[in-house]
Structure formats: structure tokens, C-alpha cells
Design an enzyme around this catalytic site. Structure first.
Site, PDB file in Angstrom:
ATOM      1  N   ASP A   1      -6.380  -7.141   3.688  1.00  0.00           N
ATOM      2  CA  ASP A   1      -7.520  -6.491   3.031  1.00  0.00           C
ATOM      3  C   ASP A   1      -8.424  -7.566   2.412  1.00  0.00           C
ATOM      4  OD1 ASP A   1      -9.051  -4.337   1.989  1.00  0.00           O
ATOM      5  OD2 ASP A   1      -8.066  -4.602   0.051  1.00  0.00           O
TER       6      ASP A   1
ATOM      7  N   ASP B   1      -2.790 -17.961   0.311  1.00  0.00           N
ATOM      8  CA  ASP B   1      -3.811 -18.545  -0.579  1.00  0.00           C
ATOM      9  C   ASP B   1      -4.449 -19.768   0.078  1.00  0.00           C
ATOM     10  OD1 ASP B   1      -1.382 -19.901  -0.791  1.00  0.00           O
ATOM     11  OD2 ASP B   1      -1.577 -20.320  -2.933  1.00  0.00           O
TER      12      ASP B   1
ATOM     13  N   TYR C   1       0.814  -1.213   0.000  1.00  0.00           N
ATOM     14  CA  TYR C   1       0.000   0.000   0.000  1.00  0.00           C
ATOM     15  C   TYR C   1       0.849   1.266   0.000  1.00  0.00           C
ATOM     16  CZ  TYR C   1      -4.753  -1.799   0.669  1.00  0.00           C
ATOM     17  OH  TYR C   1      -5.977  -2.380   0.501  1.00  0.00           O
TER      18      TYR C   1
ATOM     19  N   ASP D   1     -12.236  -9.232   4.034  1.00  0.00           N
ATOM     20  CA  ASP D   1     -13.517  -9.216   3.314  1.00  0.00           C
ATOM     21  C   ASP D   1     -14.092 -10.631   3.245  1.00  0.00           C
ATOM     22  OD1 ASP D   1     -13.516  -6.491   2.815  1.00  0.00           O
ATOM     23  OD2 ASP D   1     -14.050  -6.717   0.705  1.00  0.00           O
TER      24      ASP D   1
ATOM     25  N   LYS E   1       3.208 -15.185   1.816  1.00  0.00           N
ATOM     26  CA  LYS E   1       3.529 -16.032   0.664  1.00  0.00           C
ATOM     27  C   LYS E   1       5.042 -16.236   0.658  1.00  0.00           C
ATOM     28  CE  LYS E   1       1.397 -16.913  -2.833  1.00  0.00           C
ATOM     29  NZ  LYS E   1       0.984 -18.260  -3.336  1.00  0.00           N
TER      30      LYS E   1
HETATM   31  C1  IPM Z   1     -10.496  -1.370   3.724  1.00  0.00           C
HETATM   32  C2  IPM Z   1     -10.749  -0.708   2.403  1.00  0.00           C
HETATM   33  C3  IPM Z   1      -9.620   0.258   2.151  1.00  0.00           C
HETATM   34  C4  IPM Z   1      -8.345  -0.518   1.975  1.00  0.00           C
HETATM   35  C5  IPM Z   1      -9.834   1.252   0.992  1.00  0.00           C
HETATM   36  C6  IPM Z   1     -11.131   1.998   1.115  1.00  0.00           C
HETATM   37  C7  IPM Z   1      -8.681   2.198   0.857  1.00  0.00           C
HETATM   38  O1  IPM Z   1     -10.888  -1.664   1.407  1.00  0.00           O
HETATM   39  O2  IPM Z   1     -10.389  -0.660   4.726  1.00  0.00           O
HETATM   40  O3  IPM Z   1     -10.436  -2.604   3.767  1.00  0.00           O
HETATM   41  O4  IPM Z   1      -8.038  -1.027   0.878  1.00  0.00           O
HETATM   42  O5  IPM Z   1      -7.616  -0.644   2.964  1.00  0.00           O
HETATM   43 MG    MG Z   2     -10.943  -3.673   2.116  1.00  0.00          MG
END
Ligand code: IPM
Ligand code: MG
Length: 368
Positions: free
Chosen positions: A249, A225, A142, A253, A192
Site C-alpha cells: 500500500d 524501508d 489488513y 503510492d 522486514k
Molecule cells: C488502496 C487504498 C485502500 C487500501 C483503501 C481505500 C482501503 O489505499 O487501494 O491502496 O488501503 O488498500
Molecule cells: Mg493505498
């Protein structure tokens, strides 16, 4: 003693709507628990761009550095898609994370009993799930340099750099081990190491910190993975997962969806201790600004409310009140109240964003 201070950055899309429900809880805390927060509000993301031409004003950044905790709603929206990368709404959030040095991002994925049927996985796979992903938040791909889109010969090349120093890995590892000690005492580290040098270093340093400082915690390593596969196969094998910025990230999710809805999940981003001994901190729901449902009353305020509960626990030493808020959320879900995102085949009582907030406040009252 000074009141605890809170900077609220509601942001874009459904951010202000879900934050309005958190404010009801803050009011309740004053009225019924005698705790007054000094609340300041400001702009972040697209709304800050509209007013100032930048997604985070320097004054807002300075305020964030001074308060006990920042509570953020969400940033972004289609209106800002064509903006230059440097002023996109997300850059405001990334600046906050970077300049406050919030290196440890705690993302719990907890499956509420009332919602176990709601996951896309089988009920027995997710019922009772309670894991936390600790995502490194201020380094890795990032932020690594060099980055950019460059011209090489007759074509463009996009470059981002995955970069981790030993100390960056060590501090987030410590934060995961500390957390594990308060929970199931188990950490799984994901990288990884089979293809990336940064992954080899990650694995080494996590192991070293473990052996020297946390030998009592059970540690395992997994390729990220395979970790994604195991998270969907049998997520209850995990307690705390520690991983880098990008894998965290993605995996968070994925973990979020195990619980049925992104609209349920809070997060805490913690940095080094301040003068008062508490960590620098920003709390935000894992979900985004959901521009498609903004203004329709469909947003689920629970993730943002639970983020405030995390603030009570980690920034204000009010674990008991955090538990009250969490219990109130559990109660309204058990009572069958459902915002649009939680409406499954099994039905329930449909409620709007504000009705959900009101019901949680009523459950807090009932719990006193
Ligand atoms: C998160 C989001 C952020 C990230 C974005 C909005 C910059 O996806 O907080 O998970 O990628 O970190
Ligand atoms: Mg995210």
C-alpha cells in the site's frame, strides 16, 4: 459465445466522472471493434451506504462473483468519515477483495515520456520508468486476527495482527515470478525480516518458490524501508517488486508519485482462475475518490481508462486492443493535453475530464 461481462461499480467522488469516460471507450469497442460487453452497473462505497445502509450489498457481491471482470471507480468521502468503522465505504472495497480472493494486486508505475518533467524527481531518474509492484491483497495486517480496540487496565489498546501463511506467500510470489518472465525477468521481494517473523517466513518462502520453480528469474531481497529509499534514489533498478499488503500500500503510492501523478495509474487485482481459465479480477485506478475536486471537471480519467486496458489484457485476452488504448493515451499526452493534475510549469492545453475522454476516443479512431 456469450459476450464478455463487466460489472461497473463507479462508487463515490470522482469515481462516476472518470467511469463515464471509460464507458465512451466501451461504446467505441462495440462500434468500431465489434466487441460488445454485457455491462451491469451497481453501487459500492458511500453511495451504497446511502441506499442500503451497507457499503456493499450482498446482491452486488454475488454479481461480482459471476462476471468476467469488475471495474471500480473509487470509494469514500468526508460525508462518511464519522460512520462506524464496519460500514465505512472502504469496507465495501475490502470485502470485494477478500471474498473474491483477489490475492495479487498489480500496480504498474510507468512514466510516460510526455510527463517525465512532471515528476518531483529529476527527469533522468524517472524517464522511461516501467516497474510493477505486486502487492499481496487479501491477508497480512489488513485482515489478521485478533484485531480491534480493547480495554486493558485503565486504557484502550488498538490491535492489528500481521499474519501470513506459507501458501499465501507462495501464491503471490508465483504471480510475481510469472509476471517477471513476461517482462524484465527480475523480482525484488520486500519485507522486514530484520524485525518481523512474518518477514522471515516471507523471505524464506519467496526464495524457496524461486529455487524450485523459477530459477531462471533473477531474485533479490530488500528490507522494505531500504526499498522505499531505493525507489526514490534509482527506481529503474527494479522490474517487479513483490511485497505484503501494508508495505505494498505504502510503496505503491510512493512509486505512483515517481511518475508525476496518481491520476495516471491503473491497477489489477487478480485471483485464482475461474472455470473459463481467466483469473477472477477487479480493476481500479490507484487514486482515490478525490472529493475536493468531484464535480469540477478536473479529474483525470486516464488511470481508470488504463485500468480498463488492463482488463482487456488480463481478463479478455485482448492485448492488442489494450495496446490501442494505451497508445491513444500516449498520443493525447504527447499532443500536450493536460487535465488539472498534469498542469505543470511547462504548460500544455488544459482539458476537462470529458474533453480528455473525447480526445482519447478520437485518438483511438485515428489509430484504426
Ligand atoms: C488502496 C487504498 C485502500 C487500501 C483503501 C481505500 C482501503 O489505499 O487501494 O491502496 O488501503 O488498500
Ligand atoms: Mg493505498
Amino acid at each position: 459465445m456469450a459476450n464478455p461481462s463487466l460489472l461497473i461499480l463507479a462508487g463515490d467522488g470522482i469515481g462516476p466522472e472518470v467511469m463515464a469516460e471509460v464507458k465512451k471507450i466501451i461504446d467505441w469497442m462495440r462500434a468500431r471493434r465489434g466487441v460488445t460487453f454485457d455491462v451491469t452497473e451497481d453501487l459500492v462505497g458511500g453511495c451504497a451506504y446511502d441506499k442500503h445502509g451497507v457499503p456493499l450489498h450482498d446482491d452486488t457481491m454475488a454479481k461480482a462473483q459471476e462476471v468476467d471482470a469488475v471495474l471500480l471507480g473509487a470509494v469514500g468521502g468526508p460525508k462518511y468519515d464519522s460512520l462506524d468503522f464496519s460500514v465505512k465505504p472502504e469496507r465495501g472495497l475490502l470485502r470485494l477483495r477478500k471474498e473474491m480472493d483477489l490475492f495479487s494486486n498489480l500496480r504498474p508505475a510507468q512514466c510516460f515520456d510526455a510527463l517525465a518533467d512532471f515528476s518531483s524527481l529529476k527527469k533522468e531518474v524517472v524517464a522511461g520508468l516501467d516497474i510493477v509492484i505486486v502487492r499481496e491483497l487479501t491477508s497480512g495486517v489488513y485482515f489478521g486476527e485478533p484485531r480491534g480496540i480493547f480495554v486493558e487496565g485503565n486504557e484502550r489498546v488498538g490491535i492489528n495482527t500481521q499474519r501470513y501463511t506459507e501458501s499465501e506467500i507462495a501464491r503471490v510470489a508465483r504471480s510475481a515470478f510469472e509476471l517477471a518472465r513476461k517482462r524484465g525477468n527480475k523480482v525484488c521481494s520486500m519485507e522486514k525480516a530484520n524485525v518481523m517473523e512474518s518477514g522471515i517466513l516471507w523471505r524464506d518462502v519467496v526464495q524457496e518458490i524461486h529455487d524450485k520453480e523459477y530459477p531462471d528469474v533473477q531474485l533479490s531481497h530488500m528490507y522494505a524501508d531500504a526499498g522505499a529509499m531505493q525507489l526514490t534514489r534509482w527506481p529503474k533498478q527494479f522490474d517487479v517488486i513483490v511485497t505484503d499488503n501494508l508495505f505494498g500500500d505504502l510503496l505503491s503510492d510512493l512509486a505512483a508519485m515517481l511518475t508525476g501523478s496518481l491520476g495516471m495509474l491503473p491497477s489489477a487485482s487478480l485471483g485464482a482462475p475461474m472455470a473459463n481459465g481467466r483469473p477472477k479480477a477487479l480493476y481500479e485506478p490507484v487514486h482515490g475518490s478525490a472529493p475536493d475536486i468531484a464535480g469540477t471537471g478536473k479529474a483525470n480519467p486516464i488511470a481508470c481508462i488504463l485500468s480498463f486496458a488492463m482488463a482487456l489484457r488480463y481478463s479478455f485476452d485482448m492485448g492488442e486492443d489494450a495496446a490501442r488504448v494505451e497508445a491513444a493515451v500516449e498520443k493525447v499526452l504527447a499532443d500536450g493535453l493536460r487535465t488539472a493534475d498534469l498542469m505543470g510549469p511547462e504548460g500544455g492545453t488544459p482539458v476537462s475530464t470529458t474533453q480528455m475522454g473525447d480526445a482519447i476516443v478520437a485518438a483511438l479512431d485515428a489509430g484504426l
